[in-house]
Design a protein around this motif. Structure first.
Motif, PDB file in Angstrom:
ATOM      1  N   ALA A 215     -18.967 -18.565  -4.200  1.00  0.00           N
ATOM      2  CA  ALA A 215     -20.387 -18.436  -4.538  1.00  0.00           C
ATOM      3  C   ALA A 215     -21.297 -19.116  -3.519  1.00  0.00           C
ATOM      4  CB  ALA A 215     -20.641 -19.019  -5.928  1.00  0.00           C
ATOM      5  N   ARG A 216     -20.743 -19.917  -2.630  1.00  0.00           N
ATOM      6  CA  ARG A 216     -21.579 -20.559  -1.609  1.00  0.00           C
ATOM      7  C   ARG A 216     -22.217 -19.532  -0.686  1.00  0.00           C
ATOM      8  NH1 ARG A 216     -16.932 -24.973  -0.091  1.00  0.00           N
ATOM      9  NH2 ARG A 216     -17.009 -26.151  -2.067  1.00  0.00           N
ATOM     10  N   ALA A 217     -21.631 -18.350  -0.605  1.00  0.00           N
ATOM     11  CA  ALA A 217     -22.178 -17.305   0.260  1.00  0.00           C
ATOM     12  C   ALA A 217     -23.273 -16.505  -0.426  1.00  0.00           C
ATOM     13  CB  ALA A 217     -21.050 -16.369   0.703  1.00  0.00           C
ATOM     14  N   LEU A 218     -23.535 -16.762  -1.701  1.00  0.00           N
ATOM     15  CA  LEU A 218     -24.531 -16.005  -2.450  1.00  0.00           C
ATOM     16  C   LEU A 218     -25.910 -16.612  -2.290  1.00  0.00           C
ATOM     17  CD1 LEU A 218     -21.912 -14.891  -3.735  1.00  0.00           C
ATOM     18  CD2 LEU A 218     -23.108 -14.801  -5.921  1.00  0.00           C
ATOM     19  N   GLY A 219     -26.921 -15.753  -2.385  1.00  0.00           N
ATOM     20  CA  GLY A 219     -28.301 -16.204  -2.345  1.00  0.00           C
ATOM     21  C   GLY A 219     -29.149 -15.388  -3.291  1.00  0.00           C
ATOM     22  N   PRO A 220     -30.421 -15.636  -3.355  1.00  0.00           N
ATOM     23  CA  PRO A 220     -31.310 -14.947  -4.304  1.00  0.00           C
ATOM     24  C   PRO A 220     -31.381 -13.440  -4.126  1.00  0.00           C
ATOM     25  CG  PRO A 220     -32.351 -16.933  -3.429  1.00  0.00           C
ATOM     26  CD  PRO A 220     -31.116 -16.711  -2.619  1.00  0.00           C
ATOM     27  N   ASP A 221     -31.033 -12.944  -2.951  1.00  0.00           N
ATOM     28  CA  ASP A 221     -31.088 -11.500  -2.731  1.00  0.00           C
ATOM     29  C   ASP A 221     -29.775 -10.786  -3.061  1.00  0.00           C
ATOM     30  OD1 ASP A 221     -33.710 -11.553  -1.883  1.00  0.00           O
ATOM     31  OD2 ASP A 221     -33.149 -11.935   0.204  1.00  0.00           O
ATOM     32  N   ASP A 222     -28.780 -11.544  -3.498  1.00  0.00           N
ATOM     33  CA  ASP A 222     -27.477 -10.941  -3.782  1.00  0.00           C
ATOM     34  C   ASP A 222     -27.413 -10.453  -5.227  1.00  0.00           C
ATOM     35  OD1 ASP A 222     -25.805 -11.299  -1.297  1.00  0.00           O
ATOM     36  OD2 ASP A 222     -26.469 -13.360  -1.605  1.00  0.00           O
ATOM     37  N   ARG A 223     -26.617  -9.389  -5.435  1.00  0.00           N
ATOM     38  CA  ARG A 223     -26.380  -8.832  -6.766  1.00  0.00           C
ATOM     39  C   ARG A 223     -24.891  -8.928  -7.067  1.00  0.00           C
ATOM     40  NH1 ARG A 223     -30.121  -4.846  -4.956  1.00  0.00           N
ATOM     41  NH2 ARG A 223     -28.695  -4.528  -3.223  1.00  0.00           N
ATOM     42  N   VAL A 224     -24.545  -9.166  -8.332  1.00  0.00           N
ATOM     43  CA  VAL A 224     -23.158  -9.447  -8.718  1.00  0.00           C
ATOM     44  C   VAL A 224     -22.704  -8.469  -9.796  1.00  0.00           C
ATOM     45  CG1 VAL A 224     -21.563 -11.141  -9.692  1.00  0.00           C
ATOM     46  CG2 VAL A 224     -23.377 -11.890  -8.124  1.00  0.00           C
ATOM     47  N   ILE A 225     -21.494  -7.947  -9.609  1.00  0.00           N
ATOM     48  CA  ILE A 225     -20.766  -7.216 -10.653  1.00  0.00           C
ATOM     49  C   ILE A 225     -19.710  -8.173 -11.188  1.00  0.00           C
ATOM     50  CG2 ILE A 225     -19.292  -5.240 -11.160  1.00  0.00           C
ATOM     51  CD1 ILE A 225     -20.527  -3.872  -8.684  1.00  0.00           C
ATOM     52  N   LEU A 226     -19.721  -8.436 -12.475  1.00  0.00           N
ATOM     53  CA  LEU A 226     -18.777  -9.382 -13.078  1.00  0.00           C
ATOM     54  C   LEU A 226     -17.766  -8.614 -13.926  1.00  0.00           C
ATOM     55  CD1 LEU A 226     -17.914 -12.303 -13.558  1.00  0.00           C
ATOM     56  CD2 LEU A 226     -19.531 -12.393 -15.466  1.00  0.00           C
ATOM     57  N   MET A 227     -16.486  -8.709 -13.544  1.00  0.00           N
ATOM     58  CA  MET A 227     -15.395  -8.110 -14.310  1.00  0.00           C
ATOM     59  C   MET A 227     -14.795  -9.142 -15.245  1.00  0.00           C
ATOM     60  SD  MET A 227     -13.213  -5.787 -11.578  1.00  0.00           S
ATOM     61  CE  MET A 227     -11.766  -5.794 -12.655  1.00  0.00           C
ATOM     62  N   THR A 228     -14.607  -8.770 -16.491  1.00  0.00           N
ATOM     63  CA  THR A 228     -13.974  -9.660 -17.465  1.00  0.00           C
ATOM     64  C   THR A 228     -12.840  -8.909 -18.157  1.00  0.00           C
ATOM     65  OG1 THR A 228     -15.442  -9.035 -19.296  1.00  0.00           O
ATOM     66  CG2 THR A 228     -16.179 -10.823 -17.843  1.00  0.00           C
ATOM     67  N   PRO A 229     -11.849  -9.624 -18.692  1.00  0.00           N
ATOM     68  CA  PRO A 229     -10.724  -8.932 -19.336  1.00  0.00           C
ATOM     69  C   PRO A 229     -11.088  -8.272 -20.659  1.00  0.00           C
ATOM     70  CG  PRO A 229     -10.163 -11.195 -18.727  1.00  0.00           C
ATOM     71  CD  PRO A 229     -11.634 -11.074 -18.618  1.00  0.00           C
ATOM     72  N   SER A 230     -12.176  -8.717 -21.279  1.00  0.00           N
ATOM     73  CA  SER A 230     -12.518  -8.227 -22.613  1.00  0.00           C
ATOM     74  C   SER A 230     -14.035  -8.179 -22.756  1.00  0.00           C
ATOM     75  CB  SER A 230     -11.922  -9.159 -23.680  1.00  0.00           C
ATOM     76  OG  SER A 230     -12.270  -8.735 -24.973  1.00  0.00           O
ATOM     77  N   PRO A 231     -14.574  -7.201 -23.486  1.00  0.00           N
ATOM     78  CA  PRO A 231     -16.029  -7.127 -23.676  1.00  0.00           C
ATOM     79  C   PRO A 231     -16.493  -8.150 -24.704  1.00  0.00           C
ATOM     80  CG  PRO A 231     -14.984  -5.344 -24.865  1.00  0.00           C
ATOM     81  CD  PRO A 231     -13.881  -6.076 -24.129  1.00  0.00           C
ATOM     82  N   THR A 232     -16.516  -9.385 -24.297  1.00  0.00           N
ATOM     83  CA  THR A 232     -16.846 -10.461 -25.236  1.00  0.00           C
ATOM     84  C   THR A 232     -18.271 -10.347 -25.755  1.00  0.00           C
ATOM     85  OG1 THR A 232     -17.370 -11.876 -23.331  1.00  0.00           O
ATOM     86  CG2 THR A 232     -15.173 -12.062 -24.259  1.00  0.00           C
ATOM     87  N   TRP A 233     -19.132  -9.612 -25.043  1.00  0.00           N
ATOM     88  CA  TRP A 233     -20.491  -9.417 -25.544  1.00  0.00           C
ATOM     89  C   TRP A 233     -20.483  -8.604 -26.844  1.00  0.00           C
ATOM     90  CZ3 TRP A 233     -18.625  -7.978 -20.769  1.00  0.00           C
ATOM     91  CH2 TRP A 233     -18.305  -6.630 -20.583  1.00  0.00           C
ATOM     92  N   VAL A 234     -19.493  -7.721 -27.001  1.00  0.00           N
ATOM     93  CA  VAL A 234     -19.368  -6.967 -28.256  1.00  0.00           C
ATOM     94  C   VAL A 234     -18.669  -7.811 -29.312  1.00  0.00           C
ATOM     95  CG1 VAL A 234     -18.356  -4.927 -29.344  1.00  0.00           C
ATOM     96  CG2 VAL A 234     -19.355  -4.748 -27.058  1.00  0.00           C
TER      97      VAL A 234
END
Length: 555
Positions: A215-234
């Motif tokens: 994450a040290r290479a990330l800045g305010p102009d970067d966009r992230v796709i986050l993969m998770t093993p389970s849809p914990t939001w549901v």
């Protein structure tokens, strides 16, 4: 399809209600939960390479695919693998080239992780779909995230297959990762972060350190796709604590960089569903091969993180609306009614077990109601034991949550009602048995007749009563998974094809397949990179919904 020629043995779909499988899987899951923290392979992965990866695409343009829950029966798994392997798909008038990266989102094998399981249910079919890398252009790369079924052996087989060597490959897809989690830099300031939660419990320190470094290479102009093993939001709608680990990761690793988490994607629930918020999409896409899971019980709106979470420093809750499901909720409800046909035909072992339980219960009731001989009384299992077995089994099947959780009583009530209904069916069968002359025959005559005549009839009626229970319980959001797992529906599969353009626009193409292929034609003289088998009836993929366009050029 000769296994000697294919190099693997095509497998039938897993019978999820098979008695021995239920017992084996339940014990493995229990052991993984109880001892997972002591045998956690993630702690040992700290000794492996901690590099992140780059997938710059071609001239700043990248196509990549996402598939999850794939290692089940051959027909469904290979149908999706075949589509993923084709150089190009023409869908609804659009030509979509094959992904240069293939992301596997979890549960690459069912029901339990093992070397043979991976070989026959996942690696073999994908190697048959794309035997060798294309002669021209970049070699496709594969990254895999473990799901709960990959974890049942502590990730031993998973790491051997996906992370043992840098030059490893599965057919034409090469593997690069060295751990069960990974970070990949994509074109146009997009990043992919894939986290391994181990049953949603927590994220280990070596993994946090790995992602802190990336994450040290990330800045305010970067966009992230986050993969998770389970849809914990549901799942957090029922158990708020399930989203805590994901929220902690976003809050502590990604948020300080100023980067924007634009997409969360997961499998585990075997369907397609998209929730949309003001600046983030939440997508479940678990249609890679496993049995279909209902969509009609999904909530229309989610608050993520849920306000009920006990985490004091949780992120601000945001509303997400359900936009699209595949299959639709109406189709999902209609499919529920197939339980009466599918459960007995696709789970013969389970039907046989119900027949045996009913036969023994009837003999026990008949022994109490009549004065049988000494052999009949000795053979009859005491009636109280059978009644306790039926009631306990019905309640456990209803899977009541802890007393402090929502809808605790609902599971108990429905489970007990199901148990009493099965007992009533046994009592009715006993009354009918006593009206027939068989019960006065000399022993073991009644036992033989009961096994030959009564048992099969009781098995059918008992299974139909179970099917009725599953259908009714599904209306109360109880045993919905079993309602569809018992049916083993192989159709309605899905995967994602994603496209990043040089100007930073991300477009998601959710692709659905209404019917998988079940007959295959060998293609022995094909080019080295061509699939070994093609469907006898062409597969017809389609867009589940219009392409989802996210972001654009960076200002």
């Amino acid at each position: 399809m000769d296994p000697q020629q294919l190099g693997f043995t095509p497998q039938r779909p897993v019978g999820w209600l098979a008695p021995l499988l239920l017992l084996n899987t339940g014990l493995r899951a229990l052991l993984a939960i109880l001892f997972g923290s002591f045998l956690d392979k993630r702690e040992l992965q700290n000794a492996l390479s901690g590099e992140s990866f780059q997938q710059p695409g071609v001239d700043g343009e990248l196509w990549f695919d996402y598939v999850a829950d794939l290692g089940d029966g051959f027909d469904a798994t290979y149908s999706i693998a075949y589509l993923l392997a084709q150089p190009e798909l023409e869908i609804d008038g659009r030509k979509l080239p094959r992904g240069q990266v293939l992301l596997m989102g979890g549960d690459q094998v069912y029901p339990l992780a093992s070397g043979d399981g991976y070989e026959n249910r996942m690696k073999g079919p994908y190697r048959a779909a794309l035997p060798e890398a294309p002669a021209t252009g970049p070699q496709p790369t594969l990254f895999a995230l473990p799901g709960n079924h990959d974890w049942y052996d502590g990730l031993t087989a998973f790491l051997r297959l996906f992370a043992r060597r840098k030059d490893g490959h599965i057919g034409g897809w090469r593997t690069q990762q060295r751990r069960s989690y990974f970070a990949v830099e994509l074109p146009a300031r997009w990043w992919l972060f894939a986290i391994d939660e181990q049953f949603g419990a927590y994220i280990d320190d070596p993994q946090l350190l790995y992602f802190e470094k990336a994450a040290r290479a990330l800045g305010p102009d970067d966009r992230v796709i986050l993969m998770t093993p389970s849809p914990t939001w549901v799942k957090a709608a029922k158990r708020p604590e399930t989203y805590d680990a994901v929220d902690y990761f976003i809050r502590t690793i990604l948020a300080p960089t100023g980067a924007h988490v634009r997409l969360l994607v997961s499998g585990d629930l075997h369907h397609y569903a998209r929730y949309s918020g003001e600046d983030r999409e939440l997508i479940t896409c678990g249609g890679g091969g496993a049995y279909l899971v209902a969509t009609h019980n999904l909530p229309e709106r989610l608050q993520v993180p849920p306000p009920e979470t006990l985490t004091r420093s949780a992120s601000r809750s945001r509303d997400y609306d359900l936009v699209t499901t595949f299959p639709t909720k109406a189709e999902s409800r209609r499919m529920s009614w197939g339980v009466f046909r599918n459960v007995p035909t696709r789970n013969p072992g389970f039907t046989t077990m119900i027949g045996i339980i009913h036969t023994l219960t009837m003999l026990a009731m008949a022994g109490v109601a009549s004065e049988g001989g000494i052999f009949q009384r000795l053979f009859s299992i005491p009636l109280v034991m059978m009644l306790v077995l039926i009631l306990a089994g019905a309640v456990l099947f209803a899977q009541p949550p802890g007393a402090g959780q929502k809808d605790h009583a609902r599971h108990w009530i429905l489970g007990l009602l199901h148990g009493f209904a099965q007992i009533a069916l046994a009592a009715g069968g006993t009354w009918l048995w006593l009206q027939l002359p068989f019960h006065v025959w000399s022993w073991p005559g009644p036992l033989v007749v009961a096994a030959i005549l009564y048992g099969p009839v009781a098995a059918i009626l008992g299974t139909q009563l179970l099917s009725l229970y599953l259908l009714v319980a599904g209306f109360f959001d109880v045993n919905t998974n079993e309602l569809f797992a018992g049916q083993g529906i192989e159709d309605a599969k899905s995967f994602l094809r994603l496209h990043i353009t040089p100007d930073g626009t991300l477009t998601i193409y959710p692709i659905g397949v209404d019917r998988i292929a079940r007959k295959w034609i060998p293609v022995p003289q094909a080019d080295p990179e061509k699939s070994w088998l093609r469907p006898a009836t062409p597969l017809t993929p389609h867009l589940i919904e219009p392409p989802i366009v996210m972001d654009g050029p960076i200002p």
